[in-house]
Design a protein around this motif. Structure first.
Motif, short mmCIF file in Angstrom:
data_model
loop_
_atom_site.label_atom_id
_atom_site.label_comp_id
_atom_site.label_asym_id
_atom_site.label_seq_id
_atom_site.Cartn_x
_atom_site.Cartn_y
_atom_site.Cartn_z
N SER B 2 -61.32 -10.95 -41.58
CA SER B 2 -59.90 -11.70 -41.47
C SER B 2 -59.14 -10.73 -42.07
CB SER B 2 -59.68 -12.68 -41.85
OG SER B 2 -58.31 -13.14 -42.32
N PHE B 3 -59.33 -9.96 -43.07
CA PHE B 3 -58.82 -9.03 -44.12
C PHE B 3 -58.46 -7.84 -42.94
CE2 PHE B 3 -58.60 -5.38 -46.67
CZ PHE B 3 -57.41 -5.53 -47.41
N ASN B 6 -55.95 -8.57 -40.71
CA ASN B 6 -54.64 -8.47 -41.31
C ASN B 6 -54.16 -7.04 -41.42
OD1 ASN B 6 -54.24 -11.05 -41.29
ND2 ASN B 6 -54.37 -11.50 -43.56
N VAL B 7 -54.97 -6.25 -41.82
CA VAL B 7 -54.39 -4.68 -42.18
C VAL B 7 -54.12 -4.16 -40.75
CG1 VAL B 7 -55.31 -2.46 -42.99
CG2 VAL B 7 -55.91 -4.50 -44.00
N ALA B 10 -50.81 -5.30 -39.89
CA ALA B 10 -49.70 -4.82 -40.80
C ALA B 10 -49.43 -3.05 -40.01
CB ALA B 10 -49.99 -4.65 -42.16
N VAL B 11 -50.20 -2.37 -40.06
CA VAL B 11 -50.23 -0.91 -39.90
C VAL B 11 -50.32 -0.51 -38.37
CG1 VAL B 11 -50.91 -0.21 -42.31
CG2 VAL B 11 -52.53 -0.34 -40.17
N PHE B 14 -46.98 0.52 -36.45
CA PHE B 14 -46.83 2.05 -37.05
C PHE B 14 -47.71 2.99 -36.49
CE2 PHE B 14 -47.83 5.18 -40.60
CZ PHE B 14 -46.57 5.81 -40.35
N ALA B 17 -46.57 3.60 -32.90
CA ALA B 17 -45.71 4.39 -32.76
C ALA B 17 -45.84 5.80 -33.06
CB ALA B 17 -44.34 4.04 -33.56
N GLU B 184 -30.91 24.90 -43.23
CA GLU B 184 -31.12 25.82 -44.20
C GLU B 184 -32.13 26.91 -43.95
OE1 GLU B 184 -29.15 27.23 -47.23
OE2 GLU B 184 -28.67 25.05 -46.36
#
Lengths: 398, 417
Positions: B2-3, B6-7, B10-11, B14, B17, B184
């Motif tokens: 389950s950890f 969750n990861v 979360a990511v 991202f 994308a 620049e």
């Protein structure tokens, strides 16, 4: 080498994400690599305050030495001294900021002791002095104070964190599950920040604002265009600054620090008090805790005002005038402060009146709409004053 | 387990994308050719995206059906005799592709031309230059910035292997005109080229990355809708006789011109007159006495265009429009100065082998030749059309002799040809 201002270019974000990666991977294992975090801080400080900003970097070093000497001395000798010692410590902590703010008025130039973010570091330092005096900060370490001041995600424009809260995060590495939550929220905040600052803020500020500004000036008098300017500027101010704040808070989250948020749907406030609990929150809470509360308490204790209500109004006046003066010593920032003090006193009168005549005053969904609408317009008007556009506008009339 | 979930939660967004971003902007594929309908619409659009981009304009230039018209504000004066309208009405084998808008001058056109690469090789084009470009400071920084295309500048930079006179000159001009939003790193590259040194390996790499990214962006956004003046062309077309008959068309042009400029004695389009002139009429009297188009950096900027045309062996019809004489008499704009300007620019052209030049500078007194003060209109467009037909009929193999003298300060300042 050209320095890189925080959160302004794609390059900065790419660098940020890549360099944060090792820290994130360690945090996912429930560990924090402190040496790496320090290296990162050092690197990002060099990036923002090095190169062609080197003079600012030198000013920052002197400033930090000054504050550490001051706060440490204050902590070590505090118990034995009285009020005068405390007041001088606060004054000395603010002194560099005062010099930076007053210099342009006297010499017309920028003070060489200034640097990007000096205000926010001063807020942090004053806070620590006051809480040491109150006795709530019992443990003080130079290294912690240094970490607190130089925490790079928030160094340039806040949010203003609290020392005790920050030290809590510093000492206790978040547990793995907790950190995953922070990571997800942090990424979400940064991306919401992109929408706010680089899309909405850009469209409003760079595309629309110059357009409505010239339209308002072309009328050579009051017109509906001035009203448009007011709305566009208010929206721009929010999206630009809220976007920035989201980057700062989001980055803190990725590093395992729960820096407090700065905005909470401010344009849905039902009155001005509510507004200041939702707009630039870390700043207004700072002013509330360290200026307003203390001022009102002193005014009552020294029996300068008999009534608590009058004392609190004097407190509001002091708070907002100071906040205005902090933004800059020009007529429009001071009027902005006075205007908000006036609004909040008026709101207080109204709330008291309403409490007395509760039965006769209607309250429904519609009155709430009305309240939100009124507050929104009162706030937008204050931002029009704040923008300084009226200064240009009045000068253009002559 | 389950950890991990969750990861991923979360990511995941991202990373998704990132992947979408990478596919859209970095993967080596193109979105394919644009439809003919799209190109037809783009031909009269003159939008900023087309001028600054590559995808649409390069595809049009590579297509035999399109005849590129380079110019500036006159291209937006769309009456019934505008090249786009005439071509559409009388089913000409070509369609004008308008490249220019208010404020596009030689330097912008040069950057656009060089970005066309092989597509423009041997192409026939029409180039309308305006005397008004040749003011003493040349193109304004604001206008240049407005049409500045980072993509086209990177393309130019990456192709400049050994800086010669023309590239050194161009780099110096770009540095003079450089503005705050410019990167620049770009300025550093320009400094090197201006000093006659080639780009470093790292700079070439930056160019390549930027070109990759920007051309993908251009390719992607070219798919979306753009401003089209198709409707305007169709409305104007309806006012023309069904068959092409020059004397009839001239009558229609006179009628339209007379009707459209009824408000004033200058033969200026009513709308333009009321918007821009009416209120300031008194202060404009004699206001252009000191105007001088004979010395300007624009002459060397224009040389960049000629240089590029020669490199690409393009066949060009140059057009020098007149100034409305009733108007120039009123504002005091000097007629001898205008004559000397056109003599000077013609010398620059013909001495290097650019012999297809239509000089209208003596047509300022002809009625309804101009739509307003300085822009070609009814009769003027019709006269241009005659010349374009002749130009298209003749196959000629141009022989150009480029002379770097035209990059010199001496030539820029020289007043009598």
């Amino acid at each position: 080498m050209k320095s890189l201002s925080p959160y302004e270019t794609p390059y900065y974000f790419i660098l940020l994400i890549i360099l944060l990666l090792p820290l994130i991977l360690r945090l996912l294992e429930g560990k924090r690599s402190m040496w790496y975090q320090n290296l990162l801080t050092f690197f990002f400080l060099i990036l923002s305050f090095g190169g062609n900003n080197k003079s600012q970097g030198i000013a920052l070093i002197f400033y930090i030495v000054w504050q550490i000497a001051l706060v440490s001395t204050f902590f070590w000798f505090n118990q034995k001294r009285g009020q005068l010692f405390f007041y001088s410590a606060v004054l000395l902590a603010i002194l560099p900021l005062i010099i930076v703010k007053v210099t342009p008025l006297v010499t017309g130039g920028i003070s060489f002791i200034g640097f990007l973010g000096i205000s926010y570091l001063t807020f942090k330092s004053v806070q620590v002095v006051m809480e040491i005096h109150d006795g709530v900060i019992k443990e003080y370490k130079i290294s912690y104070f240094l970490q607190f001041l130089l925490f790079f995600p928030t160094i340039s424009s806040g949010p203003i964190d609290r020392y005790r809260r920050f030290v809590g995060d510093l000492e206790n590495v978040p547990e793995r599950f907790e950190y995953v939550g922070l990571l997800g929220k942090g990424i979400q905040m940064i991306f919401l920040g992109f929408l706010y600052k680089f899309i909405l803020g850009y469209l409003l500020g760079k595309q629309l604002l110059p357009f409505v500004a010239s339209a308002a000036l072309a009328e050579r008098g009051f017109s509906i265009n001035l009203l448009f300017y007011m709305y566009v500027y208010s929206m721009y101010l929010f999206f630009d600054f809220a976007g920035y704040s989201l980057f700062a808070v989001g980055t803190s989250y990725l590093m395992g620090y729960a820096t407090p948020v700065n905005f909470n749907k401010p344009f849905l406030s039902v009155n001005i008090k509510d507004f200041w609990n939702r707009w630039h929150m870390s700043l207004s809470f700072w002013f509330r805790d360290y200026v307003y509360m203390r001022l009102v308490f002193t005014l009552i204790k020294k029996k300068i005002f008999k009534s608590r209500v009058t004392a609190s109004y004097a407190g509001y006046l002091g708070l907002f005038l100071l906040m205005g003066a902090w933004h800059g010593l020009t007529w429009y920032y001071l009027v902005y402060g006075l205007y908000h003090a006036g609004l909040i006193i008026l709101t207080d009168r109204w709330t008291r009146f309403k409490r007395k005549h509760q039965a006769k005053i209607p309250s429904s969904r519609w009155t709430k709409f009305l309240a939100v609408g009124l507050t929104f317009h009162a706030v937008c008007l204050s931002f029009l004053i704040f923008s300084g556009f009226l200064d240009t506008f009045f000068k253009s009339l002559h | 387990m389950s950890f991990r979930k969750n990861v991923v939660k979360a990511v995941g967004p991202f990373l998704t994308a990132l992947v979408i971003f990478a596919i859209l902007f970095l993967a080596p594929f193109h979105f394919g050719k644009l439809s003919d309908k799209k190109l037809t619409e783009a031909a009269t659009s003159m939008s900023l995206e087309i001028l600054k981009g590559d995808t649409i304009k390069n595809q049009a230039v590579g297509n035999i059906h399109y005849l590129p018209f380079f110019g500036s504000s006159e291209l937006t004066r769309m009456d019934s005799f505008h090249p786009s309208v005439l071509a559409n009405k009388y089913h000409r084998p070509y369609q004008p592709f308008l490249l220019g808008s208010a404020g596009t001058q030689s330097l912008t056109h040069f950057l656009s031309l060089q970005s066309m690469g092989g597509a423009a090789e041997g192409k026939k084009i029409v180039f309308i230059l305006s005397p008004q470009w040749f003011v003493s400071n040349g193109v304004s920084r604001g206008m240049f910035a407005h049409y500045y295309s980072p993509l086209q500048v990177y393309q130019w930079l990456s192709q400049t292997e050994k800086p010669d006179d023309s590239s050194k000159y161009c780099a110096k001009r770009l540095l003079q005109l450089s503005f705050s939003q410019e990167e620049e790193s770009t300025k550093k590259m320009l400094v090197r080229i201006a000093a006659g040194e080639p780009l470093t390996k790292r700079q070439k790499f930056i160019c390549q990355i930027q070109i990759n990214f920007l051309s993908r962006e251009d390719d992607f956004f070219s798919r979306f809708n753009l401003i089209s003046r198709k409707d305007k062309v169709e409305t104007e077309e309806k006012k023309l006789p069904a068959t092409y008959d020059l004397s009839r068309l001239e009558r229609v042009a006179d009628q339209q011109g007379e009707k459209a400029s009824s408000d004033n004695d200058f033969d200026i389009n009513n709308h333009f007159y009321n918007e821009k002139i009416h209120r300031r009429l008194k202060e404009l009297a004699g206001s252009q006495q000191t105007f001088d188009y004979r010395s300007s950096p624009e002459f060397s900027d224009f040389q960049l265009v000629l240089d590029e045309i020669a490199k690409k062996k393009m066949d060009v019809l140059f057009v020098i429009p007149p100034v409305n004489e009733r108007w120039s008499n009123y504002t005091g704009l000097s007629a001898p100065m205008l004559a000397e300007f056109s003599a000077k620019i013609k010398q620059q052209l013909t001495s290097q082998g650019f012999n297809n030049v239509v000089d209208f500078s003596d047509k300022g007194k002809e009625k309804y030749f101009m739509e307003d003060t300085i822009h070609l209109g009814w009769r003027g467009w019709l006269a241009l059309d005659q010349n374009v037909q002749i130009f298209l009929e003749h196959e000629n193999v141009p022989r150009y002799r480029i002379d770097p003298y035209y990059y010199s300060k001496e030539w820029q300042q020289k007043k009598n040809g």
